[in-house]
Design a protein around this motif. Structure first.
Motif, short mmCIF file in Angstrom:
data_model
loop_
_atom_site.label_atom_id
_atom_site.label_comp_id
_atom_site.label_asym_id
_atom_site.label_seq_id
_atom_site.Cartn_x
_atom_site.Cartn_y
_atom_site.Cartn_z
N GLU A 115 -3.47 6.95 0.90
CA GLU A 115 -2.52 7.62 0.03
C GLU A 115 -1.14 6.98 0.11
O GLU A 115 -0.63 6.70 1.19
CB GLU A 115 -2.43 9.09 0.41
N VAL A 116 -0.54 6.77 -1.05
CA VAL A 116 0.84 6.28 -1.12
C VAL A 116 1.76 7.42 -0.73
O VAL A 116 1.59 8.55 -1.22
CB VAL A 116 1.17 5.78 -2.55
N LEU A 117 2.69 7.16 0.17
CA LEU A 117 3.67 8.16 0.61
C LEU A 117 4.85 8.16 -0.35
O LEU A 117 5.37 7.11 -0.69
CB LEU A 117 4.15 7.85 2.03
N TRP A 118 5.27 9.35 -0.75
CA TRP A 118 6.41 9.47 -1.66
C TRP A 118 7.61 9.95 -0.86
O TRP A 118 7.50 10.87 -0.05
CB TRP A 118 6.08 10.46 -2.78
N PRO A 119 8.78 9.35 -1.07
CA PRO A 119 9.97 9.75 -0.30
C PRO A 119 10.28 11.24 -0.46
O PRO A 119 10.21 11.77 -1.56
CB PRO A 119 11.08 8.91 -0.93
N GLY A 120 10.57 11.88 0.66
CA GLY A 120 10.97 13.28 0.65
C GLY A 120 9.84 14.27 0.50
O GLY A 120 10.05 15.46 0.39
N ILE A 121 8.60 13.78 0.47
CA ILE A 121 7.45 14.67 0.34
C ILE A 121 6.67 14.64 1.65
O ILE A 121 6.27 13.58 2.11
CB ILE A 121 6.53 14.25 -0.83
N ASP A 122 6.44 15.78 2.25
CA ASP A 122 5.69 15.84 3.51
C ASP A 122 4.27 16.24 3.25
O ASP A 122 3.96 17.05 2.46
CB ASP A 122 6.34 16.84 4.47
N LEU A 164 0.80 -1.22 0.00
CA LEU A 164 0.00 0.00 0.00
C LEU A 164 0.83 1.27 0.00
O LEU A 164 0.30 2.37 -0.18
CB LEU A 164 -0.97 0.00 1.19
N GLY A 165 2.13 1.15 0.19
CA GLY A 165 3.01 2.30 0.09
C GLY A 165 2.88 3.32 1.20
O GLY A 165 3.19 4.49 1.01
N ASP A 166 2.42 2.88 2.37
CA ASP A 166 2.24 3.81 3.49
C ASP A 166 3.39 3.72 4.50
O ASP A 166 3.29 4.25 5.60
CB ASP A 166 0.91 3.58 4.19
N GLY A 167 4.47 3.05 4.13
CA GLY A 167 5.62 2.94 5.03
C GLY A 167 5.52 1.81 6.03
O GLY A 167 6.42 1.64 6.84
N ARG A 168 4.43 1.04 5.99
CA ARG A 168 4.27 -0.09 6.91
C ARG A 168 4.24 -1.38 6.09
O ARG A 168 4.06 -1.35 4.88
CB ARG A 168 2.97 0.03 7.70
#
Length: 118
Positions: free
Chosen positions: A111-118, A97-101
């Motif tokens: 929402e998928v988390l993108w590296p370096g984007i807050d 799911l791209g949520d860091g877990r």
């Protein structure tokens, strides 16, 4: 030897512009960017806040914005949002799911988390 029946019409799905299938479920997107899924609902991969098997398409809930593309994987699904970003739902046992877990699941799109984007 096997018998393959002829294709049949998917009930309640009259305006699909794209379709994707993986594992035991399928999803379709229409011209308006709405997404519907059906089949086995293992770990919430249909995005309808449940784990109930669906024999006909159900709307993916809480997508919030129109999709521009949809994709399915084994027990999870994702949609690219037309205004930008990606949302996924279903199994997250390997971080799909791209949520860091990499645990649990989500029965609605997250929402998928993108590296370096807050």
């Amino acid at each position: 030897w096997s018998f393959t029946p002829p294709p049949s019409r998917v009930l309640f799905l009259n305006d699909a512009t794209s379709i994707t299938a993986a594992g035991d479920h399928a999803c379709a997107m229409n011209q308006s960017g709405d997404v519907s899924c059906w089949g086995e609902n293992t770990e919430g991969c249909l995005g309808d806040r449940s784990i109930l098997r669906r024999r006909s398409p159900v709307d993916v809930l809480e997508l919030w914005q129109p999709a521009s593309a949809v994709a399915t994987g084994l027990n999870f699904s994702c949609a690219a949002i037309s205004s930008g970003g990606v949302r996924c739902w279903g199994s997250n046992s390997f971080g799909q799911l791209g949520d860091g877990r990499n645990t649990g699941e989500s029965y609605i799109p997250i929402e998928v988390l993108w590296p370096g984007i807050d």
